[in-house]
Scaffold this active site. Structure first.
Site, PDB file in Angstrom:
ATOM      1  CG  HIS A  45      94.308  62.733  23.319  1.00  0.00           C
ATOM      2  ND1 HIS A  45      93.384  62.312  24.242  1.00  0.00           N
ATOM      3  CD2 HIS A  45      94.779  61.625  22.713  1.00  0.00           C
ATOM      4  CE1 HIS A  45      93.293  60.998  24.179  1.00  0.00           C
ATOM      5  NE2 HIS A  45      94.122  60.550  23.270  1.00  0.00           N
ATOM      6  CG  HIS A 104      93.269  56.626  15.841  1.00  0.00           C
ATOM      7  ND1 HIS A 104      92.594  56.733  17.021  1.00  0.00           N
ATOM      8  CD2 HIS A 104      93.896  55.440  15.877  1.00  0.00           C
ATOM      9  CE1 HIS A 104      92.797  55.655  17.741  1.00  0.00           C
ATOM     10  NE2 HIS A 104      93.574  54.853  17.074  1.00  0.00           N
ATOM     11  CG  ASP A 133      94.302  44.513  13.182  1.00  0.00           C
ATOM     12  OD1 ASP A 133      94.378  45.361  12.270  1.00  0.00           O
ATOM     13  OD2 ASP A 133      93.794  43.386  13.028  1.00  0.00           O
ATOM     14  CG  HIS A 170      89.235  53.040  16.061  1.00  0.00           C
ATOM     15  ND1 HIS A 170      90.358  52.677  15.365  1.00  0.00           N
ATOM     16  CD2 HIS A 170      89.659  53.313  17.312  1.00  0.00           C
ATOM     17  CE1 HIS A 170      91.404  52.724  16.158  1.00  0.00           C
ATOM     18  NE2 HIS A 170      91.018  53.123  17.351  1.00  0.00           N
TER      19      HIS A 170
HETATM   20 FE   LIG Z   1      92.434  53.637  18.928  1.00  0.00          FE
END
Ligand SMILES: [Fe+2]
Length: 387
Positions: free
Chosen positions: A265, A302, A308, A338
């Site tokens: 990834h 993460h 943000d 999240h």
């Molecule tokens: Fe993200």
């Protein structure tokens, strides 16, 4: 902008006499940034750009923070919105903001502007989610298409004429710092390097000079410090017979962004498309998934400890999210981890490619929703990781 461009007629030497057919001088204007230390362009007007005929009453034009929304993973469902207002300026609905940037949507009923707009507060980045049209500015005519990012330096005077048929949906990012190509992809003189996901051939400056030389009444609405200032002129502000320099609006299509992939990834910076003070813009485009035999294509959980993260979902199937539509925004705030929704990690294993398009805004200062955004909040989203 990253390279020199010129259009129309300009004198061989700057700051020298350049005369109109009637013998009068063209009016030279240097549009510069960072004092005289940043990029600039030099424009040649038929008329004096300072010749104002009337200044009307300014109109309030600002957004309020929805401070009560608090710390929450947020999903804004804007996919069903057909119109956000009547004209280009009244239809601009900012949804998130901080002191560096604002982000919102714009779907006006009226496709052609009958005035000009100048943003004196910040640079604009407009992503054309749906729509086809033409942007007319002092720098010429620029055809714009679905999938284009349009970068408009502050104080560019412009108007849009969008086609009447089909939906029109714009994502508008307004930056109080300059919006630039990514520094690590540029060499020491500014040329985009071989490993950059796009290069100068993909960047489309205005392609045709557009000279409006008729006298009349011309309104320029100027956005500055929470107001729209109403300036009238007896000539068109698009009375430029030629210009040259590095500062001008341009388009870059998301369809020309070449993805960088890997065996495992790849982190979001490989998707970075633009940089500005306090934020970055990334493009997620169709690409092959990771090809390590044990790779997991879905992203890991993460925590953003100092940013943000906003994703605007443009097209395709989003493998790590459930309940997201074309036109959804997610805002994952710093301070909370999240990651993929339940079931999507296992489901992603073995997948070969994705057909998604999304625009990401990562800010270093926290964002706040505006009160305009509250109507679009999906109340179930913060609990959507709990099965
Ligand atoms: Fe993200």
């Amino acid at each position: 902008m990253a390279y020199y461009h010129r259009m129309g007629n300009i004198p061989p030497k700057r700051h020298t006499q350049f005369r109109q057919p009637d013998g009068s001088l063209y009016k030279e204007e240097v549009v510069s940034s960072k004092g005289f230390s940043g990029i600039y362009s030099t424009l040649y007007h038929i008329n004096n750009p300072n010749e104002v005929t009337a200044i009307g009453k300014p109109k309030p034009y600002s957004w309020k923070a929805a401070t009560e929304h608090g710390l929450k993973q947020t999903h804004l469902k804007t996919s069903n919105v057909e119109f956000t207002g009547d004209d280009y300026l009244s239809a601009r609905r900012n949804l998130m903001m901080n002191s560096d940037v604002m982000m919102g949507i714009c779907s006006p009923r009226q496709r052609k502007m009958d005035y000009y707009f100048k943003n004196a507060d910040g640079d604009e980045l407009i992503y054309v989610h749906d729509g086809e049209g033409v942007m007319y500015s002092q720098f010429g005519k620029l055809e714009v298409h679905k999938g284009d990012y349009i970068v408009i330096p502050r104080t560019t005077i412009y108007r849009f004429e969008f086609e009447e048929k089909g939906p029109l949906r714009l994502l508008i990012i307004e930056s109080f710092g300059a919006i630039e190509t990514v520094k690590r992809y540029r060499n020491e003189v500014g040329q985009l390097l071989e490993h950059s996901p796009y290069c100068e051939r993909d960047i489309r400056p205005p392609h045709e000079l557009h000279v409006e030389d008729k006298k009349g009444e011309y309104l320029v609405q100027i956005k500055k410090q929470g107001m729209l200032h109403q300036y009238s002129y007896g000539h068109s502000p698009l009375d430029i017979v030629g210009w040259d320099g590095y500062l001008y609006p341009y388009a870059l299509s998301i369809y020309d962004f070449e993805p960088i992939t890997g065996r495992i990834h790849q982190p979001p910076p490989v998707h970075q498309t633009f940089q500005a003070w306090g934020f970055v813009i990334c493009s997620f485009v169709p690409r092959l998934f990771d090809y390590h035999p044990l790779s997991i294509p879905a992203p890991y959980n993460h925590s953003n400890i100092d940013s943000d993260e906003v994703l605007y979902y443009a097209e395709g199937e989003f493998m790590s999210r459930k309940g997201i539509d074309r036109g959804s925004f997610t805002l994952h705030m710093g301070g909370l981890p999240h990651g993929p929704h339940p079931g999507t990690v296992e489901k992603s294993i073995g997948a070969k490619a994705t057909d998604e398009y999304a625009v990401m805004l990562d800010t270093f200062k926290s964002l706040q929703l505006t009160t305009d955004a509250l109507a679009f909040v999906d109340e179930n989203y913060p609990m959507s990781w709990t099965e």
